[in-house]
Design an enzyme around this catalytic site. Sequence first.
Site, PDB file in Angstrom:
ATOM      1  NE  ARG A  49      22.766  54.275  -3.958  1.00 41.03           N
ATOM      2  CZ  ARG A  49      22.182  53.420  -3.113  1.00 41.03           C
ATOM      3  NH1 ARG A  49      22.919  52.721  -2.264  1.00 41.03           N
ATOM      4  NH2 ARG A  49      20.869  53.252  -3.129  1.00 41.03           N
ATOM      5  CE  LYS A  68      45.984  64.987  -7.784  1.00 40.13           C
ATOM      6  NZ  LYS A  68      44.738  64.570  -7.113  1.00 40.13           N
ATOM      7  CG  ASP A 104      47.710  58.779  -1.147  1.00 43.46           C
ATOM      8  OD1 ASP A 104      48.022  58.511  -2.331  1.00 43.46           O
ATOM      9  OD2 ASP A 104      46.994  59.751  -0.849  1.00 43.46           O
ATOM     10  CE1 TYR A 160      45.110  67.502  -2.031  1.00 45.31           C
ATOM     11  CE2 TYR A 160      43.602  65.765  -1.334  1.00 45.31           C
ATOM     12  CZ  TYR A 160      43.838  66.957  -1.988  1.00 45.31           C
ATOM     13  OH  TYR A 160      42.807  67.605  -2.609  1.00 45.31           O
TER      14      TYR A 160
END
Length: 382
Positions: A45, A193, A168, A97
């Site tokens: 982690r 994407k 973004d 978004y």
Amino acid sequence: MAGFNTTAIHAITENENEAIVPPIYLASTFGQPHTGEEGEFEYQRGGNPTRAKAEQAMATIEGASFARVYATGMGASAAAMGMLQAGDTLLMGMPVYGGNYRFGTIELPKRGVKTRFIGDLAQLSDADFDETVKMVFFETPTNPTLRVADIERVAEIAHRHGALVVVDNTFMTPYLQRPLELGADITVQSATKYLGGHGDLLAGVAATNSAELDQELFKAQLISGNVLPPMDSYRLLQNVKTLGIRLDRQQANTEQIVQFLTGHESVARVLTAGSANEAEREIQARQASGIGALFSFQLKEGANMKAFLDALEVFEFAVSLGGIESLICLPATMTQGAYSAEHLEEFGVEENLIRVAVGIENVEDLIADLDRALTAAFSSAA
């Protein structure tokens, strides 16, 4: 300075045993020295060699000093917006978004953070700022209306008031647009994407040139456990190497499809990056290399939307974008489904707006598919 494709392919220069691609480290924990100090990696982690390679590559292609990778694109956005504290205000450029909208309207209020929406960043001014405004978060081009904001201008105003600027950059990627070089403090992307590019990977990236901000982005990984696993880190490392050549083909396809649809007797309007007005066209030309590979359009009145969608054979009716397959969706009920009815109307996400994510298929097949669907939409309507 090497070109983008060379940089993407050779972003990682040191691998064990002279391997051309990096190894995958699946270990959840790592042995530590007996001196009381921590080793470079302790627990997955907090850090993993494969993820570290992916972060190094993402920073390199971004031209950034630092990058962090997350389990999803929303993970990256949440890490950036999550820096805000009780009493702060976020200015969010609209539309965005739906996931980012949810974070601003559902999660941030729980933390005592106010979100204020800005529908046209060209109108952003000093009057929009008070001592509580700590961040401006926006997309350019916007999802799904393709409105363009001047990153340099927004950054100049925001920095004058001590506010961070988060862009973004999912639609453009660092191949077509480089917000950090235009004054942004952080860029976030859904690597699901274009960076991943094959519709089979969830990932997010946040990049910055600030060591202080990078530590905040790292804390978001460490505290939330929002990290990219080793296998996915490896796949992102490999997939991003073809980003440039994929986007070249996707953008070339997009330009031809837009040309076909523009002025078509069945199409009311086509929205592309910079198409809203001359000022946005100039901004897009100045700060990006092309219009990207996503656009939206609307059919003329009387169209049968179901018949249009049913007639498609190459385009898949699905959310997401950036993969090698071409996709079509209806944002009002899909990607922006979280919006209130008032915000859908206010920010131009109309019910019949069709968003097109263009892949790398033969463009003549894509055009033929749309032509067939347009005929069906109006034959059925008649």
